[in-house]
Design a protein around this motif. Structure first.
Motif, mmCIF file in Angstrom:
data_model
loop_
_atom_site.group_PDB
_atom_site.id
_atom_site.type_symbol
_atom_site.label_atom_id
_atom_site.label_comp_id
_atom_site.label_asym_id
_atom_site.label_seq_id
_atom_site.Cartn_x
_atom_site.Cartn_y
_atom_site.Cartn_z
ATOM 1 N N ARG A 35 23.733 53.590 42.725
ATOM 2 C CA ARG A 35 24.263 54.129 43.986
ATOM 3 C C ARG A 35 24.544 52.997 44.983
ATOM 4 N N LEU A 36 23.699 51.961 44.964
ATOM 5 C CA LEU A 36 23.850 50.859 45.923
ATOM 6 C C LEU A 36 25.079 49.993 45.642
ATOM 7 N N ARG A 37 25.655 50.161 44.466
ATOM 8 C CA ARG A 37 26.896 49.413 44.161
ATOM 9 C C ARG A 37 27.976 49.697 45.195
ATOM 10 N N ASP A 38 28.002 50.927 45.678
ATOM 11 C CA ASP A 38 29.007 51.301 46.673
ATOM 12 C C ASP A 38 28.609 50.886 48.076
ATOM 13 N N GLY A 39 27.413 50.348 48.226
ATOM 14 C CA GLY A 39 26.964 49.932 49.544
ATOM 15 C C GLY A 39 26.280 51.049 50.300
ATOM 16 N N LEU A 40 25.532 50.663 51.309
ATOM 17 C CA LEU A 40 24.835 51.610 52.167
ATOM 18 C C LEU A 40 25.868 52.358 53.012
ATOM 19 N N PRO A 41 25.765 53.697 53.074
ATOM 20 C CA PRO A 41 26.704 54.420 53.942
ATOM 21 C C PRO A 41 26.507 53.986 55.396
ATOM 22 N N LEU A 42 27.585 53.976 56.172
ATOM 23 C CA LEU A 42 27.493 53.495 57.540
ATOM 24 C C LEU A 42 27.292 54.630 58.547
ATOM 25 N N CYS A 54 40.553 33.826 43.663
ATOM 26 C CA CYS A 54 39.528 34.818 43.373
ATOM 27 C C CYS A 54 40.237 36.098 42.973
ATOM 28 N N PHE A 55 40.021 36.534 41.738
ATOM 29 C CA PHE A 55 40.648 37.777 41.298
ATOM 30 C C PHE A 55 39.759 38.981 41.616
ATOM 31 N N THR A 56 38.462 38.800 41.582
ATOM 32 C CA THR A 56 37.527 39.909 41.788
ATOM 33 C C THR A 56 36.236 39.425 42.418
ATOM 34 N N GLN A 57 35.723 40.174 43.394
ATOM 35 C CA GLN A 57 34.343 40.014 43.837
ATOM 36 C C GLN A 57 33.817 41.406 44.105
ATOM 37 N N ARG A 58 32.871 41.864 43.318
ATOM 38 C CA ARG A 58 32.285 43.183 43.560
ATOM 39 C C ARG A 58 30.860 43.209 43.020
ATOM 40 N N ALA A 59 30.206 44.342 43.201
ATOM 41 C CA ALA A 59 28.799 44.450 42.817
ATOM 42 C C ALA A 59 28.635 44.449 41.304
ATOM 43 N N GLY A 60 27.523 43.912 40.837
ATOM 44 C CA GLY A 60 27.200 43.927 39.413
ATOM 45 C C GLY A 60 27.002 45.352 38.919
ATOM 46 N N LYS A 61 27.351 45.553 37.638
ATOM 47 C CA LYS A 61 27.239 46.911 37.098
ATOM 48 C C LYS A 61 25.862 47.149 36.496
ATOM 49 N N TYR A 62 24.843 47.003 37.330
ATOM 50 C CA TYR A 62 23.513 47.334 36.857
ATOM 51 C C TYR A 62 23.313 48.823 37.066
ATOM 52 N N ILE A 67 32.822 43.388 35.256
ATOM 53 C CA ILE A 67 33.112 42.075 35.836
ATOM 54 C C ILE A 67 32.760 42.099 37.323
ATOM 55 N N ASN A 68 31.894 41.181 37.779
ATOM 56 C CA ASN A 68 31.648 41.197 39.218
ATOM 57 C C ASN A 68 32.187 39.988 39.958
ATOM 58 N N HIS A 69 32.496 38.919 39.283
ATOM 59 C CA HIS A 69 33.240 37.828 39.911
ATOM 60 C C HIS A 69 34.244 37.350 38.888
ATOM 61 N N ASN A 70 35.417 36.980 39.351
ATOM 62 C CA ASN A 70 36.425 36.510 38.412
ATOM 63 C C ASN A 70 37.296 35.495 39.141
ATOM 64 N N TYR A 71 37.180 34.239 38.737
ATOM 65 C CA TYR A 71 37.848 33.161 39.451
ATOM 66 C C TYR A 71 38.706 32.311 38.534
#
Lengths: 183, 153
Positions: A13-20, A149-157, B94-98
């Motif tokens: 659930r935290l992958r989407d971030g804390l609701p604001l 940078c093509f992607t920066q997002r939360a890890g898929k844990y 994928i969480n980072h891709n550079y």
């Protein structure tokens, strides 16, 4: 540590971030079918057991002006690597430092550090300082600046999946233009 | 430097990249610490998110404690880089891709709930792109925390 079902679901659930909203943990509790108190307690457990190593605002460093992002890799004897790694991690401009497995015949480097800076001149000077300070002149090394940078997002844990499925295109977050600038 | 942050936004970033409050009303806790009110904090944070400076308020995990992960790299022909990078980014693992300056020019971190899911994801990336994925799993970390000090000129 073995994670409980609730811990897995909270991580997911935290992958989407804390609701604001004013009661973000109550909102999450609502989604997970539990109570606010349980969510807070579970989160605090994950932090206390160091499963979570940082809980807070996760910024897009490139958008904030950290465009010069260098991955420095060294080939260091396995016996010496831990001590050198610890010394490297203590340098103030080193943001990440770890030892990784080599790839036989392709990639001989085993000690990695990241330096994030606003301009390459400064970062290059910091790398020279690091090499001089730790006496690594003779160690084979490389500096890999990032370009895009093509992607920066939360890890898929979180909860394991039976199989990997290709996501619908909408699941891939667009990177704002300023994040994609060539550094 | 084109970044325009309010003084409150700068202080939020300086103070709350770690140790975010786990109180029932965290934005009120922050507000009282910074001498403002809850609504002002929430709108300052929403604005950071809208402008693309904030990804999320969330967690980063110690490798090996929350699941499985590996750094990975590929050698991609220059004229295919955009296409292959998009194919790789398409995977939610994928969480980072550079793009980086090297013969190995595409670098990414693959994360999954467990080792088997991680292997499956990497194999799927190799199948999709038709290129080998080199893995550099972590052995030991010396510094993991990635919080940024804002040093304004």
């Amino acid at each position: 540590m073995e994670l409980s079902n609730l811990q897995h679901r909270l991580i997911e659930r935290l992958r989407d971030g804390l609701p604001l909203g004013k009661h973000p943990y109550a909102d999450i509790a609502n989604d997970l079918g539990t109570t606010e108190g349980t969510v807070i307690e579970t989160l605090e457990q994950l932090i206390a057991h160091k499963v979570i190593n940082r809980f807070g605002m996760i910024i897009r460093h490139r958008a904030l002006g950290y465009q010069a992002n260098a991955m420095c890799v060294f080939d260091i004897g396995d016996d010496a690597a831990p001590d050198i790694g610890k010394a490297m991690a203590a340098l103030p401009y080193v943001t990440l430092c770890y030892r990784r497995e080599r790839v036989a015949g392709v990639w001989p480097y085993n000690l990695y550090c990241m330096i994030h800076g606003r301009d390459r001149l400064t970062v290059r000077a910091q790398i020279r300082h690091l090499i001089a300070r730790l006496e690594l002149h003779d160690a084979p090394h490389k500096v890999l600046f990032s370009k895009q940078c093509f992607t920066q997002r939360a890890g898929k844990y979180g909860a394991p999946r039976a199989s990997v499925s290709l996501p619908a295109p909408t699941e891939t977050r667009a990177i704002p233009d300023e994040v994609r600038e060539i550094s | 430097m084109s970044t325009e942050l309010t003084r409150l936004q700068t202080r939020l970033i300086e103070h709350f990249q770690r140790g975010f409050p786990t109180t029932p009303r965290p934005f009120e806790t922050i507000a009282s610490e910074l001498g403002t009110n809850e609504d002002t904090v929430i709108s300052a944070i929403s604005d950071l998110k809208d402008k693309g400076y904030l990804d999320r308020i969330g967690a980063t995990y110690a490798t090996g404690r929350a699941g499985a992960s590996s750094l990975a790299a590929m050698e991609v022909p220059d004229d295919q880089l955009e296409k292959i990078a998009a194919q790789v980014s398409h995977f939610t693992e994928i969480n980072h891709n550079y793009e980086r300056e090297d013969k190995l020019n595409l670098w990414f971190v693959v994360t999954a709930a467990d080792q088997a899911s991680l292997e499956t994801a990497i194999k799927a990336i190799e199948t999709k792109t038709g290129l080998p994925v080199y893995r550099m799993p972590m052995i030991e970390h010396y510094r993991l925390d990635l919080g940024f000090a804002l040093k304004w000129n």
